[in-house]
Motif scaffolding. Structure first.
Motif, PDB file in Angstrom:
ATOM      1  N   GLU A 107       0.827  -1.200   0.000  1.00  0.00           N
ATOM      2  CA  GLU A 107       0.000   0.000   0.000  1.00  0.00           C
ATOM      3  C   GLU A 107       0.861   1.250   0.000  1.00  0.00           C
ATOM      4  O   GLU A 107       0.613   2.203  -0.749  1.00  0.00           O
ATOM      5  CB  GLU A 107      -0.924  -0.004   1.216  1.00  0.00           C
ATOM      6  N   ASP A 108       1.872   1.254   0.851  1.00  0.00           N
ATOM      7  CA  ASP A 108       2.737   2.424   0.985  1.00  0.00           C
ATOM      8  C   ASP A 108       3.562   2.647  -0.276  1.00  0.00           C
ATOM      9  O   ASP A 108       3.746   3.791  -0.717  1.00  0.00           O
ATOM     10  CB  ASP A 108       3.646   2.247   2.203  1.00  0.00           C
ATOM     11  N   VAL A 109       4.073   1.560  -0.856  1.00  0.00           N
ATOM     12  CA  VAL A 109       4.829   1.672  -2.100  1.00  0.00           C
ATOM     13  C   VAL A 109       3.957   2.287  -3.191  1.00  0.00           C
ATOM     14  O   VAL A 109       4.389   3.175  -3.928  1.00  0.00           O
ATOM     15  CB  VAL A 109       5.359   0.294  -2.542  1.00  0.00           C
ATOM     16  N   TYR A 110       2.727   1.819  -3.294  1.00  0.00           N
ATOM     17  CA  TYR A 110       1.834   2.299  -4.349  1.00  0.00           C
ATOM     18  C   TYR A 110       1.507   3.782  -4.179  1.00  0.00           C
ATOM     19  O   TYR A 110       1.637   4.573  -5.120  1.00  0.00           O
ATOM     20  CB  TYR A 110       0.548   1.485  -4.344  1.00  0.00           C
ATOM     21  N   TYR A 111       1.094   4.187  -2.987  1.00  0.00           N
ATOM     22  CA  TYR A 111       0.686   5.571  -2.784  1.00  0.00           C
ATOM     23  C   TYR A 111       1.873   6.540  -2.835  1.00  0.00           C
ATOM     24  O   TYR A 111       1.720   7.693  -3.233  1.00  0.00           O
ATOM     25  CB  TYR A 111      -0.053   5.722  -1.466  1.00  0.00           C
TER      26      TYR A 111
END
Length: 469
Positions: free
Chosen positions: A79-83
């Motif tokens: 999630e963090d990588v994507y956002y």
């Protein structure tokens, strides 16, 4: 606890502003899902907050692949990588054939780049890539060279920070299909391995987004910077605006006690100090956001060629708005083995099986392909995760680590603990002293030259630079 005082990272985000692709290549990459337009918005100089990264490293649990702050587990996940980066976290695994013979590598360069003589110690020099291709007329060769340059500068920089592995040309053979790979998952696999094997003074892998993650989840950390006593940017992908927003604060003249101040905040952290879901009001989300969102809560393996680690969102359900997670429907973890062993010759990591059959890489590939079957059950009221959620039973898992040039292989009895649910809310919190220590150097750390495994970055949105703290 191992002491870290980072003096540099091997992530050269500033390289990206020195080579912006021409309009023809930019348009072609846009059609494949690459968002090169973000590079134009990057500041000319980008530095890391090295004291903060040093403090984070000291609190990284290499067995559970998360950080432990005063007994509280927090994770840097898909999630963090994507956002932060815009990278896709859904798609085909990033793996394939690795050549050990330099003549064979040169032949691959001739086939997909149209030239030879780029190799330095078995890798391609980033400087040579830029100098040879920045004015190239052939669009295919130019595009592949540029993407390799981005990989080595930002997505998965190696420990030298100056070169990129030839193996990634396999993902670039068909330029129009490069957007089908899960580059964000590969980036995260590589970063976790680098967090485990970092030296006391240098960290490889994409760490700038990790720094943003810490500031977003723990706002108290921002108060230690001189000019950021305000809310941070909230436009997707976060890396672009945050590099600009922090550019004045992240200079090289950090106070010598800044690391200890960051450490003090982390070691006295309370649950109410954490913003568990900082992406709720994120602006400018792309149309394919729901497709990638479904992978946020998978407990599965992350793959970047030889590097394999587990993705463990089940350890931090609050980051997904889940107060009462259920652990009944997740597939049992497969063992990942740990012991060094040398291999030679050509290796296809998508099919590799050890001589005694202990390690079968095809099982890791299948685990990733069936990731949708390992999802935490969705909690009511988690609107931002309207896709499937992850149900898992946590255990401790090791990692697979290889050196591409010497092809080290870890092939020993698995370090797998009995599957147990995480402690209940009223259980005694796990302190940092109880956390599993970082794995000692087993030959993958500072000893000898090491080829790291680059991951691909799809919606490029930021860069980082060597800096001292």
């Amino acid at each position: 606890m191992k002491n870290y005082n980072l003096r540099s990272t091997d992530e050269h985000l500033n390289n990206l502003t020195s080579w912006l692709p021409n309009q023809t290549v930019s348009e072609r990459l846009a059609n494949t899902g690459f968002n090169i337009k973000y590079f134009e918005k990057l500041p000319s100089v980008i530095n890391h907050c090295l004291p903060l990264l040093s403090a984070l490293l000291e609190r990284y649990d290499s067995r559970e692949r998360c950080f432990i702050f005063n007994g509280i587990k927090c994770g840097f996940f898909l999630e963090d990588v994507y956002y932060c980066t815009g990278l896709p976290v859904d798609g085909v695994e990033v793996t394939g054939v690795v050549k050990s013979n330099n003549d064979e590598k040169e032949e691959i360069c001739r086939m997909y780049l149209g030239v030879s003589g780029l190799l330095t110690k078995g890798k391609i020099s980033l400087k040579n890539l830029r100098d040879r291709f920045i004015n190239a007329e052939d669009t295919d060769y130019y595009t592949r060279a540029y993407l390799l340059y981005v990989i080595g500068s930002f997505i998965v920089p190696d420990k030298t920070g100056r070169s990129v592995d030839v193996m990634f040309l396999e993902q670039l053979k068909d330029i129009d299909k490069t957007g089908t790979f899960a580059w964000g998952a590969a980036l995260l696999a590589h970063l976790h391995v680098e967090l485990e094997t970092a030296s006391e003074s240098s960290l490889a892998g994409h760490s700038y987004s990790l720094m943003i993650w810490a500031f977003l989840h723990i706002p108290k950390l921002l108060k230690l910077l001189p000019n950021t006593g305000r809310k941070g940017p909230d436009e997707f992908p976060l890396l672009v605006q945050w590099t600009n927003w922090l550019s004045l604060d992240l200079k090289n003249n950090f106070h010598k006690n800044l690391k200890s101040k960051f450490s003090d905040i982390l070691d006295n952290l309370k649950d109410e100090d954490i913003v568990w879901q900082p992406y709720k009001n994120l602006q400018n989300l792309p149309n394919d956001h729901p497709q990638h969102r479904e992978n946020f809560l998978c407990r599965t393996v992350l793959i970047c060629y030889n590097e394999v680690v587990y993705h463990r969102p089940d350890l931090c359900p609050k980051q997904y708005g889940i107060d009462k997670p259920e652990y009944s429907g997740v597939r049992k973890e497969i063992a990942i083995y740990k012991k060094q062993r040398k291999l030679s010759g050509e290796i296809d990591w998508s099919k590799y099986t050890s001589e005694k059959g202990k390690v079968d890489y095809s099982k890791y590939i299948q685990e990733w392909k069936h990731r949708s079957e390992s999802l935490l059950k969705e909690a009511l009221g988690v609107e931002e995760h309207s896709g499937p959620t992850l149900s898992s039973t946590p255990s401790s898992i090791g990692n697979v680590r290889y050196d591409c040039s010497n092809t080290h292989f870890e092939d020993d009895e698995p370090e797998v603990e009995p599957l147990q649910p995480p402690p209940s809310e009223d259980a005694t919190p796990r302190t940092q002293a109880d956390a599993s220590p970082k794995t000692p150097d087993d030959g993958h750390g500072s000893g000898g030259e090491e080829i790291t495994w680059n991951t691909f970055y799809l919606a490029f949105s930021g860069q980082a630079h060597h800096s001292t703290g």
